[in-house]
Design a protein around this motif. Structure first.
Motif, PDB file in Angstrom:
ATOM      1  N   ARG A   1       0.822  -1.202   0.000  1.00 47.89           N
ATOM      2  CA  ARG A   1       0.000   0.000   0.000  1.00 47.89           C
ATOM      3  C   ARG A   1       0.861   1.259   0.000  1.00 47.89           C
TER       4      ARG A   1
ATOM      5  N   PHE B   1      -1.962   1.586  10.825  1.00 46.12           N
ATOM      6  CA  PHE B   1      -1.543   1.820   9.444  1.00 46.12           C
ATOM      7  C   PHE B   1      -0.998   3.224   9.267  1.00 46.12           C
TER       8      PHE B   1
ATOM      9  N   GLN C   1       2.883   4.014   8.235  1.00 51.95           N
ATOM     10  CA  GLN C   1       3.148   4.674   6.954  1.00 51.95           C
ATOM     11  C   GLN C   1       3.920   5.972   7.167  1.00 51.95           C
TER      12      GLN C   1
ATOM     13  N   GLU D   1      -7.574  -0.622  12.431  1.00 46.86           N
ATOM     14  CA  GLU D   1      -6.301  -0.626  11.698  1.00 46.86           C
ATOM     15  C   GLU D   1      -6.154   0.619  10.848  1.00 46.86           C
ATOM     16  N   TYR D   2      -7.266   1.122  10.291  1.00 45.54           N
ATOM     17  CA  TYR D   2      -7.208   2.199   9.308  1.00 45.54           C
ATOM     18  C   TYR D   2      -7.780   3.517   9.818  1.00 45.54           C
TER      19      TYR D   2
END
Length: 360
Positions: A161, A201, A205, A194-195
């Motif tokens: 991703r 995430f 990132q 998670e997002y």
């Protein structure tokens, strides 16, 4: 990605991976020429210090307009040559693929781009990660299908991703950092922990991007994602998308924070789509030299903001088109092309040359 009439963001406002470097797989395994055991051989990444890079965004409708822009880009690539392509998200309208073997990969990516036989560096858009509401970005896990498709395609390049590609690998003239901004700027609240905007995430990132930019030896650095920081189109600037400044998602305020704190002053270029326009904004004196380019008109067009806020070298609205970057050690030349959908003919519209690099 603008809804007709009242924008999707305004309508909903009232309702309230480990990064991968080009030489590494997801677990530090040396990359190979094949996508996977038994998969197709990938088109090779270039090993040269002068590059031509096709840039498109918001392409994946499968409609005649997409095919017309792709045909025009293919003709230009045949005439000028091309080494890489970049896809800036919204690769599979309207909600993203159902699985990694979805036939929409064929009709909305492979068939239109046949003949542009180079690695396509892809990132996710809000239409790639949606659930019940088209374009909501509310189902980020759906993006895993596009990551998995990397194993099935010669040209589709999305090993994770977020990831980076340095070209050439030993002494890179350019490094491209693809990131996923969709969980940070969805039209609905993220329900998967998670997002969420402050979830695992987003933290991983951010840490990966900061460390990767700091470690890069490339002469030119390009961060590319679906959502722009600065934008004179109807979606507006990050932090106030659609004029909305409240909430952790609708406003895009966490996209703005990521860009301003991690990217600005670290990368010469920030490439985005999302708005169906073509924009080459100024060289970013107020953003420590990071220049915004918006290129999201590969299948749709959309007009200009009522009160645009950003200085621009050149802009085009209500037209289809794409861009080409010519990169060497001394300069980056950005050529913008508009496309007539009826004839698939391209017209060169503007050329901008940048020779100033960031310090460090």
């Amino acid at each position: 990605m603008q809804a007709q009439g009242i924008s999707r963001r305004r309508m909903l406002a009232g309702a309230g991976g480990v990064g991968t470097a080009v030489a590494l797989g997801a677990f530090g395994v040396q990359a190979t020429a094949t996508a996977a055991d038994g998969g197709p051989e990938k088109f090779p990444l270039p090993d040269k210090s002068e590059l031509k890079v096709l840039v498109t965004g918001d392409a994946g409708t499968g409609e005649p307009e997409q095919y017309a822009v792709a045909a025009a880009a293919r003709k230009l690539c045949e005439e000028r040559g091309v080494d890489l392509a970049i896809g800036l998200g919204d690769n599979i309208y309207e909600n993203g693929p159902e699985e990694d073997t979805d036939d929409e990969f064929t009709t909305k990516f492979e068939e239109p781009n046949k003949g542009i036989d180079v690695p396509w560096l892809m990132v996710l858009g809000n239409h790639d990660t949606s659930g019940i509401i088209p374009g909501s970005g509310g189902r980020p896990s759906r993006g895993d299908h596009e990551v998995a498709y990397h194993r099935h395609s010669a040209r589709w390049y999305m090993p994770d991703r977020y990831y980076s590609v340095a070209v050439p690998e030993r002494a890179p003239v350019a490094e491209f950092f693809g990131i996923d901004t969709t969980p940070l700027s969805s039209y609905v609240l993220q329900t998967d922990p998670e997002y969420q905007w402050d979830g695992p995430f987003a933290r991983k990132q951010r840490e990966w991007l900061a460390s990767s930019l700091a470690a890069s030896r490339a002469r030119w650095k390009f961060v590319f994602a679906h959502h722009p920081l600065r934008n004179n189109g109807t979606h507006g600037n990050a932090g106030a998308y659609e004029g909305i400044e409240c909430g952790d998602y609708l406003s895009g305020k966490h996209v703005k924070k990521l860009y301003e704190e991690v990217v600005c002053g670290k990368a010469e270029f920030l490439l985005g789509g999302h708005d169906h326009t073509l924009q080459i904004l100024d060289t970013g004196a107020d953003y420590r030299g990071t220049q915004q380019i918006v290129c999201g008109a590969a299948a749709k067009s959309k007009g200009k903001a009522a009160e645009p806020e950003n200085k621009a070298f050149w802009e085009a609205y209500d037209t289809l088109g794409f861009m080409m970057l010519s990169i060497d050690a001394d300069r980056v030349v950005t050529d913008a092309y508009t496309v007539a959908p009826e004839t698939a003919a391209y017209e060169h519209a503007y050329r901008h040359t940048r020779t100033t690099r960031l310090a460090g």
